[in-house]
Design a protein around this motif. Sequence first.
Motif, PDB file in Angstrom:
ATOM      1  N   GLY A  83       0.783  -1.227   0.000  1.00  0.00           N
ATOM      2  CA  GLY A  83       0.000   0.000   0.000  1.00  0.00           C
ATOM      3  C   GLY A  83       0.817   1.281   0.000  1.00  0.00           C
ATOM      4  N   SER A  84       2.126   1.192   0.182  1.00  0.00           N
ATOM      5  CA  SER A  84       2.944   2.406   0.174  1.00  0.00           C
ATOM      6  C   SER A  84       3.051   2.962  -1.244  1.00  0.00           C
ATOM      7  CB  SER A  84       4.336   2.139   0.755  1.00  0.00           C
ATOM      8  OG  SER A  84       5.001   1.147   0.009  1.00  0.00           O
ATOM      9  N   VAL A  85       2.776   4.248  -1.367  1.00  0.00           N
ATOM     10  CA  VAL A  85       2.734   4.903  -2.672  1.00  0.00           C
ATOM     11  C   VAL A  85       4.153   5.220  -3.139  1.00  0.00           C
ATOM     12  CG1 VAL A  85       1.911   6.936  -3.923  1.00  0.00           C
ATOM     13  CG2 VAL A  85       0.458   5.850  -2.205  1.00  0.00           C
ATOM     14  N   VAL A  86       4.464   4.819  -4.370  1.00  0.00           N
ATOM     15  CA  VAL A  86       5.774   5.117  -4.942  1.00  0.00           C
ATOM     16  C   VAL A  86       5.717   6.254  -5.951  1.00  0.00           C
ATOM     17  CG1 VAL A  86       6.727   2.823  -4.544  1.00  0.00           C
ATOM     18  CG2 VAL A  86       5.585   3.294  -6.693  1.00  0.00           C
ATOM     19  N   LEU A  87       4.515   6.524  -6.496  1.00  0.00           N
ATOM     20  CA  LEU A  87       4.399   7.595  -7.488  1.00  0.00           C
ATOM     21  C   LEU A  87       2.957   8.058  -7.591  1.00  0.00           C
ATOM     22  CD1 LEU A  87       5.707   9.242  -9.851  1.00  0.00           C
ATOM     23  CD2 LEU A  87       5.060   7.362 -11.335  1.00  0.00           C
ATOM     24  N   GLU A  88       2.771   9.375  -7.572  1.00  0.00           N
ATOM     25  CA  GLU A  88       1.479  10.001  -7.870  1.00  0.00           C
ATOM     26  C   GLU A  88       1.772  11.167  -8.802  1.00  0.00           C
ATOM     27  OE1 GLU A  88      -2.007   9.977  -4.814  1.00  0.00           O
ATOM     28  OE2 GLU A  88      -0.171  10.534  -3.740  1.00  0.00           O
ATOM     29  N   THR A  89       1.103  11.172  -9.949  1.00  0.00           N
ATOM     30  CA  THR A  89       1.332  12.228 -10.923  1.00  0.00           C
ATOM     31  C   THR A  89       0.145  12.300 -11.869  1.00  0.00           C
ATOM     32  OG1 THR A  89       2.967  13.154 -12.460  1.00  0.00           O
ATOM     33  CG2 THR A  89       2.560  10.779 -12.600  1.00  0.00           C
ATOM     34  N   GLN A  90       0.222  13.216 -12.808  1.00  0.00           N
ATOM     35  CA  GLN A  90      -0.812  13.377 -13.820  1.00  0.00           C
ATOM     36  C   GLN A  90      -0.199  13.057 -15.175  1.00  0.00           C
ATOM     37  OE1 GLN A  90      -2.806  17.103 -13.576  1.00  0.00           O
ATOM     38  NE2 GLN A  90      -4.305  16.572 -15.118  1.00  0.00           N
ATOM     39  N   ALA A  91      -0.883  12.238 -15.960  1.00  0.00           N
ATOM     40  CA  ALA A  91      -0.386  11.859 -17.283  1.00  0.00           C
ATOM     41  C   ALA A  91      -0.390  13.067 -18.209  1.00  0.00           C
ATOM     42  CB  ALA A  91      -1.249  10.748 -17.864  1.00  0.00           C
ATOM     43  N   GLU A  92       0.699  13.244 -18.914  1.00  0.00           N
ATOM     44  CA  GLU A  92       0.822  14.344 -19.865  1.00  0.00           C
ATOM     45  C   GLU A  92       0.429  13.909 -21.270  1.00  0.00           C
ATOM     46  OE1 GLU A  92       4.760  15.940 -19.459  1.00  0.00           O
ATOM     47  OE2 GLU A  92       4.523  16.164 -17.293  1.00  0.00           O
ATOM     48  N   GLY A  93      -0.085  12.709 -21.374  1.00  0.00           N
ATOM     49  CA  GLY A  93      -0.511  12.166 -22.651  1.00  0.00           C
ATOM     50  C   GLY A  93      -1.056  10.771 -22.442  1.00  0.00           C
ATOM     51  N   PRO A  94      -1.291  10.052 -23.527  1.00  0.00           N
ATOM     52  CA  PRO A  94      -1.895   8.725 -23.414  1.00  0.00           C
ATOM     53  C   PRO A  94      -0.920   7.616 -23.012  1.00  0.00           C
ATOM     54  CG  PRO A  94      -1.512   9.252 -25.699  1.00  0.00           C
ATOM     55  CD  PRO A  94      -1.172  10.486 -24.916  1.00  0.00           C
ATOM     56  N   TRP A  95       0.357   7.899 -23.069  1.00  0.00           N
ATOM     57  CA  TRP A  95       1.363   6.890 -22.708  1.00  0.00           C
ATOM     58  C   TRP A  95       2.094   7.317 -21.452  1.00  0.00           C
ATOM     59  CZ3 TRP A  95       4.175   5.492 -27.917  1.00  0.00           C
ATOM     60  CH2 TRP A  95       3.282   4.794 -28.742  1.00  0.00           C
ATOM     61  N   PHE A  96       2.297   6.353 -20.566  1.00  0.00           N
ATOM     62  CA  PHE A  96       3.021   6.595 -19.317  1.00  0.00           C
ATOM     63  C   PHE A  96       3.921   5.384 -19.074  1.00  0.00           C
ATOM     64  CE2 PHE A  96       3.646   6.619 -14.753  1.00  0.00           C
ATOM     65  CZ  PHE A  96       3.990   7.944 -14.546  1.00  0.00           C
ATOM     66  N   PHE A  97       5.242   5.621 -19.057  1.00  0.00           N
ATOM     67  CA  PHE A  97       6.227   4.544 -18.917  1.00  0.00           C
ATOM     68  C   PHE A  97       7.099   4.798 -17.688  1.00  0.00           C
ATOM     69  CE2 PHE A  97       6.662   4.236 -23.882  1.00  0.00           C
ATOM     70  CZ  PHE A  97       5.340   3.840 -23.988  1.00  0.00           C
ATOM     71  N   PRO A  98       6.805   4.183 -16.548  1.00  0.00           N
ATOM     72  CA  PRO A  98       7.722   4.299 -15.409  1.00  0.00           C
ATOM     73  C   PRO A  98       8.727   3.138 -15.381  1.00  0.00           C
ATOM     74  CG  PRO A  98       5.665   3.358 -14.673  1.00  0.00           C
ATOM     75  CD  PRO A  98       5.524   3.619 -16.156  1.00  0.00           C
ATOM     76  N   ARG A  99       9.843   3.379 -14.723  1.00  0.00           N
ATOM     77  CA  ARG A  99      10.841   2.337 -14.447  1.00  0.00           C
ATOM     78  C   ARG A  99      10.762   2.090 -12.945  1.00  0.00           C
ATOM     79  NH1 ARG A  99      13.204  -1.968 -16.248  1.00  0.00           N
ATOM     80  NH2 ARG A  99      14.818  -2.567 -14.802  1.00  0.00           N
TER      81      ARG A  99
END
Length: 139
Positions: A83-99
Motif C-alpha cells: 500500500g505504500s505509494v511510490v508515485l502520484e502524478t498526472q499523465a501528460e498524454g496517453p502513454w506513461f512509462f515508469p521504471r
Amino acid sequence: MNLQKLALALCAALLPAGAAAQTLLPAPQTAGDVRYLSGGVGSDERRAMRDMAKDYNLRVTLVAGPRGAYLSGAALRIAREDGSVVLETQAEGPWFFPRLPDGRYRVSVTHDGSAQTRAIDLRQRPVEILFRWEGPVEN
C-alpha cells in the motif's frame, strides 16, 4: 548563384525551428526514486517514446470511447503491494512509462471522476496495461 544563397538561407532559417521542436519531445522525469516518461501526444512524441520504451518496465496506455481515442490528464497512482505509494502524478498524454524496482504493484488511474485499478507483477518481465473508459472523450 542567388538561388544557392536563397536555399542556404532557407535551410539555416528552418534549422532552429527543427531543433526547438526536438526539445519538446518527452524527456525522462523523476519523482522520488521513480524515473518515467509521460506523453505520446502526436506522432513525433509517440515515435520518440516507442524508441525509449525498452528502458522502462511498465507501459501504460490510456484510451476512451468506442474508437479508443487517446487520453491525457488522467491522475496516476502506483503503490507497492503493502500500500505504500511510490508515485502520484498526472499523465501528460496517453502513454506513461515508469521504471520501477522489481515487485508487485497496484496501478490506479482516475479520469473524469472514474477510477480503475490493476494489479501488476514486475518481477519477471516488463508489463503493458491498457486503461479504457467507455463513453465520449472529455479531455
